[in-house]
Design an enzyme around this catalytic site. Structure first.
Site, PDB file in Angstrom:
ATOM      1  N   VAL A  99     -54.955  -1.747 -24.302  1.00  0.00           N
ATOM      2  CA  VAL A  99     -53.850  -2.057 -25.212  1.00  0.00           C
ATOM      3  C   VAL A  99     -53.301  -0.807 -25.901  1.00  0.00           C
ATOM      4  CG1 VAL A  99     -54.612  -4.416 -25.619  1.00  0.00           C
ATOM      5  CG2 VAL A  99     -55.421  -2.602 -27.126  1.00  0.00           C
ATOM      6  N   SER A 100     -54.000   0.322 -25.789  1.00  0.00           N
ATOM      7  CA  SER A 100     -53.498   1.554 -26.403  1.00  0.00           C
ATOM      8  C   SER A 100     -54.087   2.750 -25.672  1.00  0.00           C
ATOM      9  CB  SER A 100     -53.853   1.619 -27.890  1.00  0.00           C
ATOM     10  OG  SER A 100     -53.266   2.757 -28.498  1.00  0.00           O
ATOM     11  N   SER A 101     -53.278   3.794 -25.568  1.00  0.00           N
ATOM     12  CA  SER A 101     -53.739   4.996 -24.879  1.00  0.00           C
ATOM     13  C   SER A 101     -53.083   6.211 -25.504  1.00  0.00           C
ATOM     14  CB  SER A 101     -53.393   4.920 -23.384  1.00  0.00           C
ATOM     15  OG  SER A 101     -51.986   4.897 -23.199  1.00  0.00           O
TER      16      SER A 101
END
Length: 334
Positions: A99-101
């Site tokens: 969901v996040s990088s």
């Protein structure tokens, strides 16, 4: 330009982190990136390891976590050198889904160069992630000029902590990036770090005339210029040459249509990046066989021949000319 602010890392020797960061900057410059000296300085001075205290890599049976607090020196070294490698890093998982990088640094550099910021500009960032890109913007323009929005309160809280540890304090807001941030508008630049199915109409409305919007869409990066017209703002521009793959935007915009069924197409083209770009861009509006015929007839066009126009409550993709024979509607709010 923002002042140089840096805090020492409690878990990585300064000299090792500095050397790794310098090597990364040299690598990006050698590949033709960071052509603006101000961005080169920002990448050299903003400590990425403070924004990525851990990340996930594929391991046996699932994801493996590497971090600054690992008791094993070898794993800590893998973490530090992974942070300063030119690659994207998975920084947050939810139910096994990314969901996040933290984006690939050379791609971030390309995007920031393309954004063409000037002193005094205000920037809205959509997709805060770990906060590293917001820190680069704050270093270049100063804290008051930068607003970053993310839907996930855990992501924004973590990013604020990372930014504060590095000495940066841009405005980080928890909210739906598809709606922009009207209370801090107007903006000179909008940059998205998440893939869009279409361009949210609120973004051009929150821009000054002459503003630029840079956003990932259909495995590419589209750069739009906003102009004032009698019927409201109009945003239009071409895609950049480079491919780009980001985590999808979550919020008011439903996800993009998936690729259509590709059965019956020649195997030689199914995996072609530029053909799949056309299929993604025209999903739901162009039959795959028609797309193949067009693609081969037009000489397998590169991404920069395509563009997007947004205005008067509608938007469309096009090849070569916004008013030409090859145009495809994009569903507003899809």
């Amino acid at each position: 330009m923002g002042a140089h602010r840096q805090s020492p890392s409690p878990s990585a020797p300064d000299a090792e982190a500095d050397a790794a960061r310098d090597a990364l900057v040299r690598e990006i410059v050698a590949r033709g990136g960071l052509t603006d000296p101000a961005w080169r300085t920002a990448f050299a001075e903003v400590p990425r390891h403070l924004f990525v205290p851990f990340f996930y890599v594929h391991g046996i049976g699932g994801y493996e976590r590497l971090g600054a607090e690992d008791a094993d020196p070898g794993r800590r070294s893998r973490w530090l050198h992974g942070v300063y490698a030119d690659g994207a890093l998975a920084t947050r998982l939810k139910d096994g889904e990314l969901v996040s990088s933290s984006s690939q640094p050379s791609l971030m550099a390309l995007m920031l160069d393309a954004l063409d910021v000037r002193d005094g500009h205000t920037v809205l960032e959509i997709g805060t992630g770990p906060g590293y890109n917001a820190a680069l913007l704050a270093h270049r323009l100063g804290d008051p000029a930068v607003t970053s929005v993310d839907l996930d309160p855990e992501i924004t809280a973590s990013a604020r902590d990372h930014l504060a540890a590095a000495g940066y304090h841009p405005t980080v807001i928890t909210g739906d990036g598809a709606l922009g941030c009207p209370e801090r508008a107007p903006y000179d630049r909008i940059i998205a770090t998440c893939t869009l199915p279409s361009v949210p109409p609120s973004w051009p409305e929150q821009c000054r005339p002459g503003a630029l919007i840079l956003a990932p869409l259909a495995t590419g990066l589209v750069l739009l210029e906003v102009r004032a017209t009698a019927h409201g703002p109009r945003a239009e521009g071409h895609f950049l040459h480079t491919p780009a793959y980001f985590v999808p935007l979550r919020g008011a915009l439903p996800p993009a249509d998936g690729l259509p069924y590709l059965g019956g197409l020649p195997r030689r083209v199914v995996g072609e990046d530029l053909f799949r770009f056309l299929l993604t861009l025209t999903a739901g509006t162009l039959d795959p066989h028609e797309a193949l015929s067009l693609w081969e007839r037009e000489g397998r066009p590169q991404r920069e021949r395509y563009g997007i126009t947004v205005g008067q409550g509608r938007q469309w993709a096009w090849l070569d000319d916004p008013q030409g024979p090859y145009t495809w509607p994009l569903a507003v709010g899809r």
